[in-house]
Design an enzyme around this catalytic site. Sequence first.
Site, PDB file in Angstrom:
ATOM      1  NE  ARG A 175      11.071 -95.129  52.284  1.00  0.00           N
ATOM      2  CZ  ARG A 175      10.805 -96.506  52.582  1.00  0.00           C
ATOM      3  NH1 ARG A 175       9.898 -96.845  53.468  1.00  0.00           N
ATOM      4  NH2 ARG A 175      11.207 -97.293  51.452  1.00  0.00           N
ATOM      5  CG  ASN A 233       9.789-100.496  50.040  1.00  0.00           C
ATOM      6  OD1 ASN A 233      10.453 -99.920  51.004  1.00  0.00           O
ATOM      7  ND2 ASN A 233       9.347-101.734  50.219  1.00  0.00           N
ATOM      8  CD  GLU A 234      11.755-103.708  52.290  1.00  0.00           C
ATOM      9  OE1 GLU A 234      11.208-104.841  51.908  1.00  0.00           O
ATOM     10  OE2 GLU A 234      11.788-103.127  53.526  1.00  0.00           O
ATOM     11  CG  HIS A 248      14.330-100.950  54.731  1.00  0.00           C
ATOM     12  ND1 HIS A 248      13.292-100.994  53.940  1.00  0.00           N
ATOM     13  CD2 HIS A 248      14.624 -99.317  54.480  1.00  0.00           C
ATOM     14  CE1 HIS A 248      13.070 -99.987  53.000  1.00  0.00           C
ATOM     15  NE2 HIS A 248      13.915 -98.975  53.413  1.00  0.00           N
ATOM     16  CE1 TYR A 271      10.816-102.980  60.169  1.00  0.00           C
ATOM     17  CE2 TYR A 271      12.099-103.451  57.882  1.00  0.00           C
ATOM     18  CZ  TYR A 271      11.003-102.748  58.817  1.00  0.00           C
ATOM     19  OH  TYR A 271       9.974-101.870  58.361  1.00  0.00           O
ATOM     20  CD  GLU A 301      10.321-100.003  55.272  1.00  0.00           C
ATOM     21  OE1 GLU A 301      10.437-101.143  56.000  1.00  0.00           O
ATOM     22  OE2 GLU A 301       9.986 -99.701  54.261  1.00  0.00           O
ATOM     23  CD1 TRP A 313       6.201-100.661  58.685  1.00  0.00           C
ATOM     24  CD2 TRP A 313       6.702 -99.606  57.050  1.00  0.00           C
ATOM     25  NE1 TRP A 313       5.266-101.134  57.767  1.00  0.00           N
ATOM     26  CE2 TRP A 313       5.695-100.107  56.465  1.00  0.00           C
ATOM     27  CE3 TRP A 313       7.233 -98.666  55.949  1.00  0.00           C
ATOM     28  CZ2 TRP A 313       4.972-100.155  55.210  1.00  0.00           C
ATOM     29  CZ3 TRP A 313       6.578 -98.514  54.916  1.00  0.00           C
ATOM     30  CH2 TRP A 313       5.335 -99.318  54.592  1.00  0.00           C
TER      31      TRP A 313
END
Length: 466
Positions: free
Chosen positions: A78, A154-155, A221, A223, A250, A279
Site C-alpha cells: 500500500r 486515507n482515514e 484500520h 489500532y 492498517e 503499518w
Amino acid sequence: MRTRLIAAGAALLAVLASLVAMSQTAQAAAGLRVTGGKIYEANGNQFIMRGTSHAHTWFPSQTGSFANIKSLGANTVRVVLSGGRWTANSASDVANVISLCKQNRLICVLENHDTTGYGEQSGAYTLDQAVNYWIGLKSVLTGQENYVVINLGNEPYGNNNVSGWTSATTAAIARMRSNGFQHMLMVDAPNWGQDWQFVMRDNAAAVFNSDPQKNTVFSIHMYGVFDTAAEITSYLQAFQTAGLPLVIGEFGNMHSDGDPDEDTIMAQAQSRGIGYMGWSWSGNSGGVEYLDQVTNFNVNQLTSWGQRLFNGANGIKSTAKEATIYSGQPPQSPSASPSVSPSASPSASPSASPSVSPSVSPSPGGSRGCSATYRVTNQWGGGFQGEVVVTAGSGGVNGWTVTWTYANGQTVTQSWNATLTSSGASVTARNVSYNGTLGAGASTSFGFLGSYGSTNSVPSVSCAAA
C-alpha cells in the site's frame, strides 16, 4: 473507385478502432474485482492481500523498499501518495511506482493521504478533492486494473461530523465511475480509520450498492479501538455476515490510543480469508516510531513488530500467496461468499493471554482420505474461538466432512469457511463451494466461535472425504 476504396478503408479503420476500444474496455473491466464478498483476479483466482504500507510520498528516494518488501514474502504494498497536502506525486512518479510494483510482482494499493483526519485535522482534503487527484492520474492508471487498487482517501474523517462519511464516499465513487475508472476501489472508515461509531459498518451495504460496478472494498484500520478479541471478531463478523468485502488496511502491534490485539487480528484474517496490511515499512516519527517494521529502511534490521508481521504466526511469510497474474496460474470459478451463521459476538472481555489447546491426532483416511486437527485459538470467560485445519491425503479430495462431539456442553454460535450444523453435542462441518477440492497434501481451514461452562476440553475429530 479510388474514392470508394478510401472511404471503405476509412470505414474499416473505424470498425477496427471500435473493436480495439471495446477490447480495451473489456480488459479494463476484467481487473481485480469483488465477487461474493471476496476479492478475485480476472481469471477467477481468489486474492487475499498480505502486505504493508510504504510512505513513498515522504521518502520518494526509497525505491528499493519495493524489492525488500517482496523479499519478505508480501504480495501487496500500500503506497502513500499526496496530491498537494504534501509534495505532490506526479503522474510520472506514480507510473514509476506502478512499474516498481509490477517488477516485484506486488499488487499495488495506491492511497491518497491528503484526506487524513478531515474535519478534525487542519489542512485535510475532502474526498472530492482526492477524486480530483485520481482524475489527474487517469492516463497512468488506465490499463493497470489487474495490478492496481485505488484507495480513494486515507482515514477520510477524524472524529467530527462523521455522519458525512456516507454521502461523501458515495459521491466519490460515483465521480470515479463517471470518469471511466474501472479499477477496484477501496474506501477507508471514518474515526481516523477505526470506525468506533460504526458509521462505515452500518452504511457499507448502501455504499457498496451505489457503485454501478459493485467493485468497492471496505478498509478498517485496527489500532487501540481493537484491543480485545471480542471487538475484532465482532467487527469482522458483521461484514462477513452481510457478505461485504473487507480488508484490514492498517494495523500495528502497539499504539498510543491502546494496545491492538495483533495476534487475534492476524489469526482472524487468516481463518476468514481477509486481507491485511500492516503499518508501516519505515520512517515513522512523531512518537510512533515503534510502528517501523525495519530500521532506517534496512531490510536486514527487522524490528520486533516487523518480525511479528512478516515471520510470526499467521504472518506474511507463511500465509501470502502471490497474485496469479504474475505466475500464469490457470483460472478458477469464483465462489460465493462463505456460509456464515449470524449471531451476536461474545460480549465478555477475552483474557490477555489466549488459552491455546493442543491439536488432536489426525483421523485415519488412507490415500483418498483426509485428516483434521482441532485447536482453541482464543478463550475468554464463557466463550472461545476455535479452528480446524483439514488436510487431504495423498490422493486429494473433492469434498470433506469433519465431525466431533463435545464432552463439556460446549456450543458453536458462529462459523466461517464451512457449513456447520449441530445436533446436541455432535457437530458436523462440511466444506463450502470454494474449499472442498484439495490436492494431495493440501490444507484448508475453517473457524468458529463457541460458548462453554467451566471446562473447554478439546474433542476428538474425524474427517471423511467426499
